[in-house]
Design a protein around this motif. Structure first.
Motif, short mmCIF file in Angstrom:
data_model
loop_
_atom_site.label_atom_id
_atom_site.label_comp_id
_atom_site.label_asym_id
_atom_site.label_seq_id
_atom_site.Cartn_x
_atom_site.Cartn_y
_atom_site.Cartn_z
N ALA A 73 65.43 -58.48 40.18
CA ALA A 73 64.43 -58.70 41.22
C ALA A 73 63.98 -57.39 41.83
O ALA A 73 62.78 -57.18 42.11
CB ALA A 73 64.99 -59.63 42.30
N ALA A 74 64.94 -56.47 42.06
CA ALA A 74 64.58 -55.17 42.62
C ALA A 74 63.65 -54.41 41.69
O ALA A 74 62.66 -53.81 42.11
CB ALA A 74 65.85 -54.36 42.89
N ALA A 75 63.95 -54.44 40.38
CA ALA A 75 63.11 -53.76 39.41
C ALA A 75 61.73 -54.40 39.33
O ALA A 75 60.70 -53.70 39.20
CB ALA A 75 63.78 -53.78 38.04
N ALA A 76 61.67 -55.71 39.40
CA ALA A 76 60.38 -56.41 39.33
C ALA A 76 59.49 -56.03 40.50
O ALA A 76 58.26 -55.92 40.36
CB ALA A 76 60.61 -57.92 39.32
N ALA A 77 60.10 -55.81 41.67
CA ALA A 77 59.32 -55.54 42.87
C ALA A 77 58.71 -54.15 42.89
O ALA A 77 57.73 -53.91 43.62
CB ALA A 77 60.20 -55.73 44.11
N VAL A 78 59.25 -53.21 42.10
CA VAL A 78 58.76 -51.82 42.17
C VAL A 78 58.06 -51.39 40.88
O VAL A 78 57.73 -50.22 40.72
CB VAL A 78 59.92 -50.84 42.49
CG1 VAL A 78 60.52 -51.17 43.85
CG2 VAL A 78 60.98 -50.84 41.40
N THR A 79 57.82 -52.32 39.97
CA THR A 79 57.13 -52.00 38.71
C THR A 79 55.96 -52.96 38.52
O THR A 79 55.87 -54.01 39.16
CB THR A 79 58.08 -52.11 37.50
OG1 THR A 79 58.65 -53.43 37.46
CG2 THR A 79 59.20 -51.08 37.59
N GLU A 80 55.09 -52.61 37.58
CA GLU A 80 53.92 -53.45 37.30
C GLU A 80 53.74 -53.78 35.83
O GLU A 80 53.02 -54.72 35.50
CB GLU A 80 52.64 -52.74 37.79
CG GLU A 80 52.60 -52.52 39.30
CD GLU A 80 51.32 -51.83 39.75
OE1 GLU A 80 50.51 -51.45 38.86
OE2 GLU A 80 51.13 -51.69 40.97
N GLY B 168 60.80 -76.33 41.46
CA GLY B 168 60.07 -75.07 41.36
C GLY B 168 60.94 -73.92 41.81
O GLY B 168 62.06 -74.12 42.31
N PRO B 169 60.42 -72.69 41.60
CA PRO B 169 59.14 -72.38 40.97
C PRO B 169 59.22 -72.49 39.45
O PRO B 169 60.30 -72.57 38.89
CB PRO B 169 58.90 -70.93 41.40
CG PRO B 169 60.28 -70.36 41.50
CD PRO B 169 61.14 -71.47 42.03
N LYS B 170 58.05 -72.48 38.83
CA LYS B 170 57.96 -72.42 37.39
C LYS B 170 57.70 -70.98 36.96
O LYS B 170 57.13 -70.19 37.73
CB LYS B 170 56.82 -73.31 36.87
CG LYS B 170 56.81 -74.73 37.39
CD LYS B 170 58.00 -75.54 36.91
CE LYS B 170 57.86 -77.00 37.36
NZ LYS B 170 59.04 -77.81 37.00
N PRO B 171 58.09 -70.59 35.76
CA PRO B 171 57.69 -69.28 35.25
C PRO B 171 56.17 -69.16 35.18
O PRO B 171 55.46 -70.17 35.14
CB PRO B 171 58.30 -69.24 33.85
CG PRO B 171 59.40 -70.26 33.86
CD PRO B 171 58.93 -71.34 34.80
N VAL B 172 55.68 -67.94 35.16
CA VAL B 172 54.24 -67.69 35.10
C VAL B 172 53.65 -68.32 33.83
O VAL B 172 52.60 -68.96 33.86
CB VAL B 172 53.94 -66.18 35.13
CG1 VAL B 172 52.47 -65.90 34.86
CG2 VAL B 172 54.35 -65.60 36.48
N SER B 173 54.34 -68.16 32.73
CA SER B 173 53.94 -68.77 31.46
C SER B 173 55.23 -69.01 30.68
O SER B 173 56.29 -69.16 31.27
CB SER B 173 52.96 -67.88 30.69
OG SER B 173 53.49 -66.61 30.47
N LYS B 174 55.16 -69.05 29.37
CA LYS B 174 56.36 -69.25 28.56
C LYS B 174 57.33 -68.10 28.78
O LYS B 174 57.02 -66.95 28.50
CB LYS B 174 55.98 -69.33 27.08
CG LYS B 174 57.16 -69.40 26.10
CD LYS B 174 57.84 -70.74 26.16
CE LYS B 174 58.84 -70.92 25.01
NZ LYS B 174 60.07 -70.11 25.16
N GLN C 276 57.96 -64.86 38.62
CA GLN C 276 56.81 -64.92 39.51
C GLN C 276 56.61 -63.59 40.24
O GLN C 276 55.49 -63.08 40.34
CB GLN C 276 56.99 -66.05 40.53
CG GLN C 276 56.79 -67.44 39.97
CD GLN C 276 55.33 -67.79 39.75
OE1 GLN C 276 54.44 -67.13 40.28
NE2 GLN C 276 55.07 -68.83 38.97
N ILE C 277 57.70 -63.00 40.74
CA ILE C 277 57.61 -61.71 41.44
C ILE C 277 57.04 -60.65 40.52
O ILE C 277 56.24 -59.80 40.93
CB ILE C 277 59.00 -61.29 41.95
CG1 ILE C 277 59.45 -62.22 43.09
CG2 ILE C 277 59.00 -59.84 42.44
CD1 ILE C 277 60.91 -62.03 43.48
N SER C 278 57.44 -60.68 39.25
CA SER C 278 57.03 -59.66 38.29
C SER C 278 55.66 -59.91 37.67
O SER C 278 55.12 -59.05 36.97
CB SER C 278 58.06 -59.55 37.16
OG SER C 278 57.99 -60.70 36.30
N GLY C 279 55.11 -61.10 37.90
CA GLY C 279 53.85 -61.44 37.26
C GLY C 279 54.00 -61.87 35.82
O GLY C 279 53.08 -61.69 35.01
#
Length: 308
Positions: free
Chosen positions: A73-80, A172-178, A108-111
């Motif tokens: 989660a920490a990595a997802a929040a600081v990368t794109e 929920g939540p659901k993943p963004v996609s597969k 979801q956090i990571s997109g």
């Protein structure tokens, strides 16, 4: 072949700074992914051998490893851009619905950048610590596949299994996609499970030629199950241990001089791996996260120069 980098989780890192530092630098320096592993306990010396092999010592890197989902989660929040992967989480150590929710939340956090690598686990001390019988590990891995499929699917969710019941609830939540779920292991049953159920395979510490041979077997089995093997991926965990001098004779893969490790990685690419991520945390003495970044960049530059 894509290249990734393991995040620093080991004993001796500064968790306030180092996880996000390496995640951001990995993205800035062109790595394709960042990865975590799971190691909740460190067995007392002599009580349990590494990978269940009697007498084989555990690396100091396993002592006090940080919780993997939090690091993801920490990595997802600081990368794109980089993918955020696990290799591997052990579902038997978690409640399956809560693990599914955590992975979907991070996705979801990571997109939509999460890759969920899962495995059955091998350390008795891990199972003892959470009160789960070691003998149930493979059954609980199957359960995780079932629960992920159910709760990440359409609402309302209907699921009845060994531990949980979801009776027409919205989950929920659901993943963004597969959300890709890849699996570890190299025994016959583990390889069959990858072929039947997983979106890919994430082996570690296996000789390069054997890895290629087993990956061929997985794809052959998957074809027999009617699966689209072109959508499956092989992601190698490279547990790199560097020595000052080349190691003669037999040696473990990804262990040796810089030249030997680069040679192993290049050969892995040539034999058909889709991605490999570098984990330098097991090298002793541990020289800190700046050393991880600098060494990983040297490896990346030399592998890239080999045009693989």
């Amino acid at each position: 072949m894509k290249l990734g980098l393991a995040l620093p989780q080991r004993y001796g890192v500064d968790l306030q700074r180092d996880v996000v530092k390496v995640a951001k630098l990995a993205e800035e320096q062109g790595f394709d992914s960042v990865w975590v592993g799971e190691r909740p306990t460190f067995a007392a010396p002599g009580s349990e051998g590494l990978y269940g092999i009697p007498g084989l010592p555990w690396p100091e890197a396993y002592k006090g490893m940080c919780e993997p989902l939090t690091a993801m989660a920490a990595a997802a929040a600081v990368t794109e851009r980089v993918r955020i992967g696990s290799s591997v989480l052990v579902p038997a150590l978690h409640h399956p619905a809560q693990l599914a929710a955590a992975l979907a939340t991070i996705d979801q956090i990571s997109g939509g950048r999460v890759v969920a690598g899962i495995g059955s686990g091998w350390a008795h001390s891990d199972f003892d610590a959470v009160g789960v019988p070691f003998a149930d590990r493979n059954r609980l891995l199957d359960e995780a596949f079932d629960v992920f499929e159910a709760v990440w699917g359409a609402d309302p969710v209907e699921y009845r299994g060994g531990r949980i019941t979801i009776d027409g609830a919205f989950v929920g939540p659901k993943p963004v996609s597969k959300l890709p779920v890849i699996a570890s292991g190299h025994g016959e049953k583990a390889l069959d499970k990858v072929a039947r159920r997983a979106d890919g395979w994430t082996p570690a510490a296996i000789p390069v030629a054997m890895t290629a041979r087993l990956w061929d077997q997985i794809r052959e089995k998957a074809t027999g199950y009617g699966r689209d093997v072109s959508a499956m991926e092989c992601v190698i965990r490279a547990n790199v241990e560097l020595s000052d001098q080349p190691i003669g004779g037999e040696r473990r893969p990804m262990v040796g001089s810089m030249d030997q490790v680069v040679e192993d990685i290049v050969e892995t690419a040539r034999l058909g791996a889709d991605e490999l991520f570098i984990d330098l945390s097991q090298s002793e003495p541990f020289q800190g996260t700046s050393w991880i970044i600098n060494t990983a960049l040297e490896i990346k530059e030399r592998v890239t120069a080999a045009r693989v």
